[in-house]
Scaffold this motif. Sequence first.
Motif, PDB file in Angstrom:
ATOM      1  N   GLU A 143       0.808  -1.215   0.000  1.00 13.22           N
ATOM      2  CA  GLU A 143       0.000   0.000   0.000  1.00 13.22           C
ATOM      3  C   GLU A 143       0.846   1.272   0.000  1.00 13.22           C
ATOM      4  O   GLU A 143       0.386   2.325  -0.447  1.00 13.22           O
ATOM      5  N   THR A 144       2.077   1.185   0.515  1.00 13.93           N
ATOM      6  CA  THR A 144       2.902   2.393   0.667  1.00 13.93           C
ATOM      7  C   THR A 144       4.246   2.310  -0.039  1.00 13.93           C
ATOM      8  O   THR A 144       4.995   3.285  -0.045  1.00 13.93           O
ATOM      9  N   LYS A 203       7.239   5.267  -0.443  1.00 10.20           N
ATOM     10  CA  LYS A 203       8.151   5.242   0.689  1.00 10.20           C
ATOM     11  C   LYS A 203       9.600   5.273   0.224  1.00 10.20           C
ATOM     12  O   LYS A 203       9.991   4.555  -0.696  1.00 10.20           O
TER      13      LYS A 203
END
Length: 254
Positions: free
Chosen positions: A85-86, A90
């Motif tokens: 999801e990130t 990131k």
Amino acid sequence: MCGRFAVSAGPRDVAEVFNLADIEDFPARYNIAPTQPILVVVASDRHEPGSNLPERRALLVRWGLIPGWVKDVKAFPLLINARAETAIGKASFRAAMRHRRILVPASGFYEWHRPPKESGEPSQAYWIRPKKGGVIAFAGLMETYASADGSEIDTGCILTVGANAAIGRIHDRMPVVIHQDDFTRWLDCTTQEPRQVADLMVPASEDFFEAIPVSDRVNKVANTGPDLQNPVAAALAAVAPRKDAPDSSQLSLF
């Protein structure tokens, strides 16, 4: 989280599933742990459309990704997993998502149901494998880390996503599985940007995996035999999906 997995298939089976022209012999491994070498598949940098050169190749990387910008490896956490999801945004995974996506061959993975202490329920280890058997592919990322002394090491991690309802009874995360028809698209970092492969980073279907309760011997890295996957009486009969905070998917490096 995915903290242990296994590859019990032989080189011939792996080569067939991933369409590898050449792969070195390797033994079955039943308890692969962080910092150990793992087999991964990458797009060949020599392949050209219409050529006879291999489209993919296999190599070994250390399980635990180190971004190229890290200065002090000892002070940096061990990144064995990246949250799907990130990962695109990131800092630790952004460059790898764009340029170095990989496939991680596996026969399945281990997960632990660890209920709150106040519940009185015992912890239970599970061997989670595809119901149809065979070799599957986890989505992964790779970085080649160059230390100050000029030495280099290839490192990698496995992408995870929120678990489906079946696995959610055990843990709230599971590895991202890339299906064979999507191998080329996932590995294509030249024309496929991260946002264009985001649809592949989803939980496996409810009926894809089966969870088999196994003994806690898998907790010890020294235990490496096939008996780790022998079924035991389940301590977990039926529990609701976990509601606790997501796992950080990071371990200490040393």
